[in-house]
Write an enzyme that holds these catalytic residues in place. Structure first.
Site, short mmCIF file in Angstrom:
data_model
loop_
_atom_site.label_atom_id
_atom_site.label_comp_id
_atom_site.label_asym_id
_atom_site.label_seq_id
_atom_site.Cartn_x
_atom_site.Cartn_y
_atom_site.Cartn_z
CG HIS A 148 -14.18 5.95 -18.72
ND1 HIS A 148 -13.40 5.39 -19.33
CD2 HIS A 148 -15.37 5.53 -17.63
CE1 HIS A 148 -14.42 4.44 -20.01
NE2 HIS A 148 -16.09 4.42 -18.84
CE LYS A 177 -8.18 -19.57 -6.44
NZ LYS A 177 -7.80 -20.26 -7.85
NE ARG A 206 -15.12 0.50 -15.72
CZ ARG A 206 -16.33 1.22 -16.65
NH1 ARG A 206 -17.11 0.56 -15.71
NH2 ARG A 206 -16.55 1.89 -17.43
NE ARG A 226 -23.19 3.17 -20.71
CZ ARG A 226 -24.56 1.98 -20.07
NH1 ARG A 226 -24.98 2.35 -20.56
NH2 ARG A 226 -24.17 2.23 -18.70
CB THR A 227 -16.53 0.53 -20.91
OG1 THR A 227 -16.86 1.35 -20.64
CG2 THR A 227 -15.09 0.66 -20.90
N1 CP Z 1 -19.79 5.13 -19.49
C1 CP Z 1 -19.87 4.30 -18.78
O1 CP Z 1 -18.68 3.79 -18.04
O2 CP Z 1 -20.76 2.83 -18.87
P1 CP Z 1 -20.54 1.38 -17.78
O3 CP Z 1 -19.69 1.31 -16.77
O4 CP Z 1 -21.40 0.92 -18.52
O5 CP Z 1 -19.13 0.56 -18.91
#
Ligand code: CP
Length: 302
Positions: free
Chosen positions: A129, A80, A101, A51-52
Site C-alpha cells: 500500500h 460480466k 485498489r 480514506r484512500t
Molecule cells: N488506510 C486505508 O487504506 O484506509 P481505507 O481502507 O479506508 O482506504
C-alpha cells in the site's frame, strides 16, 4: 518519477521518497492549486475504501482535476466477466492516470504492464500500500522532525497487513530499529525479515507489548485483516488480541506518536483518542497532501 507507476514502495528511491515528503509539506501549506486542470484520473476500487479513495478524490478536486471510475466493482463490467487486462486497457484510453485498489496481490503490477498511463497502487491484497506509506512517512517526519534512527513498533496483523510491509521497506532507507508485536500466527513474513537482514537492520519479535513501549518513537497499530482469513475461526482467535489503552502510555517517550492506517476496530481503545500522542486522525488527513504530491510528481507537474 515522471510517468512512472507506483506499484511498490521499492519503485521509488530514497531521494524520490524524500521529494514526495517535501512536496507534501508544500501542498499542505498551499493545497488549492490548479495543477491537474485538464487531467482525468481513473479511480478503480475493486475493494472497499474510505480514506484512500476519498483522500485521492479530495486531492484531485483541490488540484482542479476530474475523476472517472467506480467505488464498487459490482457496478462495473467485471461482474460480466471482463478481465482486469481489458478493464485497464479501456480506462487507460479514457484517463491520464489510474488509481487502483484490488484484492489480488500483484494486480497493480499486472495492471501497470497493460496500461498506457501510470498506475498508482492503492492497495493490492496483502502485498503493498505504497501511497499509505508515503503519507505515513510524511506523518513521521512531521511529528519526529526526522526519518532517521527511529524506534518503530508495529503491532497486530503483520502477516496480512500490507501497510506494514510497505512501511518497513521504505523505513529501511533511514536506519530504523523495529519491534514487531504479533500473535505467532500473524508474524511478519520471512521475506520481509530477510530483506531487513540483507540491510543489517535490527528487529525484535514479541507476542506481548504491555511493558515494552518505553523506547518507542512510533507505535504503528494495525487491524487484524478479517477479509484475508480463509478460516473464520482462526480470525476469531486473534481478532482482539491487542488493545492499546491510555493507561499503557504512561511511561512512554514524549515524542511517541501512535499511528494507525485505519479503519480501527478494537485495537485502539477510544480512551487513547484524546491523548496528544494519538496521531491517527491527523495521519489520515496528511493523506490528501501526500497524494497530491504523488500525482503531481508522476504527472510531471512539480
Ligand atoms: N488506510 C486505508 O487504506 O484506509 P481505507 O481502507 O479506508 O482506504
Amino acid at each position: 518519477m515522471k510517468n512512472k507507476s507506483l506499484v511498490s514502495i521499492s519503485d521509488f528511491s530514497k531521494d524520490e521518497i524524500l521529494r514526495i515528503v517535501e512536496l507534501a509539506a508544500d501542498f499542505e501549506a498551499n493545497p488549492n492549486q490548479d495543477l491537474l486542470a485538464g487531467k482525468i484520473v481513473g479511480s478503480l476500487f475493486f475493494e472497499p475504501s474510505t480514506r484512500t479513495r476519498l483522500s485521492f478524490e479530495t486531492a484531485i478536486q483541490r488540484l482542479g482535476g476530474r475523476i472517472i471510475g467506480f467505488s464498487d466493482a459490482s457496478s462495473s463490467s467485471a461482474t460480466k466477466g471482463e478481465s482486469l487486462k481489458d478493464t485497464i486497457k479501456m480506462v487507460s484510453n479514457y484517463s491520464d492516470l489510474i488509481v487502483m485498489r484490488h484484492h489480488r496481490e500483484g494486480a497493480a503490477r499486472y495492471a501497470s504492464e497493460q496500461s498506457s498511463v501510470p498506475i498508482i497502487n492503492a492497495g493490492d491484497g496483502a502485498n503493498q500500500h505504497p501511497t499509505q506509506t508515503l503519507l505515513d512517512l510524511y506523518s513521521i517526519y512531521k511529528t519526529q522532525g526526522t526519518l532517521e534512527n527511529l524506534n518503530v513498533f508495529m503491532v497486530g496483523d503483520l502477516k496480512y497487513g500490507r501497510t506494514v510491509h510497505s512501511l518497513l521497506m521504505a523505513m529501511s532507507h533511514f536506519n530504523p530499529t523495529f519491534n514487531f508485536i504479533s500473535p505467532n500466527s500473524l508474524k511478519m513474513p520471512t521475506e520481509y525479515k530477510m530483506f531487513l537482514d540483507s540491510k543489517n537492520i535490527k528487529y525484535y519479535e514479541h507476542t506481548e507489548f504491555t511493558d515494552i513501549l518505553e523506547a518507542a518513537d512510533i507505535l504503528y497499530m494495525t487491524r487484524v485483516q478479517r477479509e484475508r482469513f480463509s478460516d473464520h475461526l482462526e480470525y476469531e482467535k486473534v481478532k482482539n488480541v491487542y488493545v492499546l489503552r491510555n493507561s499503557m502510555l504512561n511511561n512512554t517517550k514524549n515524542n511517541l506518536r501512535i499511528l494507525h492506517p485505519l479503519p480501527r476496530v478494537n485495537e485502539i481503545h477510544t480512551d487513547v483518542d484524546d491523548n496528544p500522542k494519538a496521531y491517527y486522525f491527523e495521519q489520515a488527513k496528511n493523506g490528501v497532501f501526500a497524494r497530491m504530491a504523488i500525482m503531481a510528481s508522476i504527472l510531471g507537474l512539480k
